[in-house]
Design a protein around this motif. Sequence first.
Motif, PDB file in Angstrom:
ATOM      1  N   ARG A   1     -13.681   1.456   5.498  1.00 44.52           N
ATOM      2  CA  ARG A   1     -12.969   2.115   6.588  1.00 44.52           C
ATOM      3  C   ARG A   1     -12.224   1.066   7.419  1.00 44.52           C
ATOM      4  NH1 ARG A   1     -17.738   4.845   5.897  1.00 44.52           N
ATOM      5  NH2 ARG A   1     -17.588   7.121   5.656  1.00 44.52           N
ATOM      6  N   ARG A   2     -10.991   1.316   7.705  1.00 42.76           N
ATOM      7  CA  ARG A   2     -10.092   0.472   8.492  1.00 42.76           C
ATOM      8  C   ARG A   2      -9.681  -0.801   7.751  1.00 42.76           C
ATOM      9  NH1 ARG A   2     -11.857  -1.034  14.082  1.00 42.76           N
ATOM     10  NH2 ARG A   2      -9.648  -1.035  14.549  1.00 42.76           N
ATOM     11  N   ALA A   3      -9.984  -0.906   6.468  1.00 40.84           N
ATOM     12  CA  ALA A   3      -9.575  -2.092   5.714  1.00 40.84           C
ATOM     13  C   ALA A   3      -8.060  -2.254   5.660  1.00 40.84           C
ATOM     14  CB  ALA A   3     -10.173  -2.062   4.313  1.00 40.84           C
ATOM     15  N   PRO A   4      -7.281  -1.195   5.387  1.00 41.67           N
ATOM     16  CA  PRO A   4      -5.824  -1.384   5.368  1.00 41.67           C
ATOM     17  C   PRO A   4      -5.277  -1.883   6.706  1.00 41.67           C
ATOM     18  CG  PRO A   4      -6.422   0.667   4.288  1.00 41.67           C
ATOM     19  CD  PRO A   4      -7.665   0.164   4.951  1.00 41.67           C
ATOM     20  N   GLU A   5      -5.820  -1.362   7.803  1.00 42.52           N
ATOM     21  CA  GLU A   5      -5.388  -1.833   9.120  1.00 42.52           C
ATOM     22  C   GLU A   5      -5.750  -3.301   9.302  1.00 42.52           C
ATOM     23  OE1 GLU A   5      -6.405  -1.193  13.865  1.00 42.52           O
ATOM     24  OE2 GLU A   5      -7.248   0.202  12.387  1.00 42.52           O
ATOM     25  N   ALA A   6      -6.969  -3.662   8.910  1.00 42.16           N
ATOM     26  CA  ALA A   6      -7.389  -5.054   9.052  1.00 42.16           C
ATOM     27  C   ALA A   6      -6.503  -5.982   8.230  1.00 42.16           C
ATOM     28  CB  ALA A   6      -8.846  -5.198   8.622  1.00 42.16           C
ATOM     29  N   LEU A   7      -6.199  -5.604   6.998  1.00 46.05           N
ATOM     30  CA  LEU A   7      -5.361  -6.435   6.141  1.00 46.05           C
ATOM     31  C   LEU A   7      -3.979  -6.619   6.757  1.00 46.05           C
ATOM     32  CD1 LEU A   7      -4.789  -7.928   3.503  1.00 46.05           C
ATOM     33  CD2 LEU A   7      -4.297  -5.708   2.436  1.00 46.05           C
ATOM     34  N   ALA A   8      -3.370  -5.541   7.216  1.00 42.49           N
ATOM     35  CA  ALA A   8      -2.021  -5.632   7.779  1.00 42.49           C
ATOM     36  C   ALA A   8      -2.002  -6.458   9.063  1.00 42.49           C
ATOM     37  CB  ALA A   8      -1.486  -4.225   8.048  1.00 42.49           C
TER      38      ALA A   8
END
Length: 282
Positions: A162-169
């Motif tokens: 959860r929230r991995a795409p946000e963290a990566l960006a």
Amino acid sequence: MTRIAHLSDLHFGFHRSELVEPLLDRVNAARADLVVVTGDVTHRARPAQYSQAAAFLSRIEAPVMVIPGNHDVPLYNLPVRFLMPWRGFRRAIGPQLTPCRQIGRVRVMGLNSVDPSAVQRGIIRDGEIARLEHSLDPEAMNIVAVHHPLEHLAQVDKELSRRAPEALARLDRAGAQIALSGHLHVWATGAMLDQTAHPGLLQVQAGTALCGRLSDRQNEFAVLQIDGPFLSIERHIAPMGQAAFRPPQHEYFSRESGVWVAHQPAEEPIVPGATETVLSTA
């Protein structure tokens, strides 16, 4: 020049005991400035397994930093899992769940992605992305160490944290340059670079260093050598059924333009290990 050994998914309790000494010998021979272990040091977070993991880690000659994995909280002991999930890890491995180390111009920051309310799937908690953003050193090579990958290969069938795409960006925008992870038991570097929309952050997804699951087909760890914008990676691989590591394979990357460029064709990841059910291993 800085050397970092990256190990993940030791799975003490379901590990290849015959590979422990060869792994220690190879890790110590690497003369790393830091050894980073990205979780799953145990298989079921039992005291005896933590004792085995702690004994192994104590024999590593370089400084060691360890981030917990989803197997490092009890699976079946539900009161401990939900009320004191980190008790075993803190007692055996150390009190810090998000350690940070600075070695010259390289900064390594831990991120705890384990969610005790889920069995496999990770989570990036509120405030953790901002903490990392504010912890970046603008003069250093900034590395995030986390158990669950921030992005998956297309053929991987597990749920992304959860929230991995946000963290990566956000971490890419903020200037983090490398992410070390494990969890999937699947090595991926160049293959991730080929598919990602964030080439400024190289994802180094490790295979399993000691797990005995036959479908993983091999055990391995890596040594990263960082020299300014240049990165070389040594992959040390021991095929299942062989209690020895082969001579290392090498990968080379550079980031002179602000995005990573691979200097060899992308690897072909061995993915079957990522499809095992949670109650068997992963």
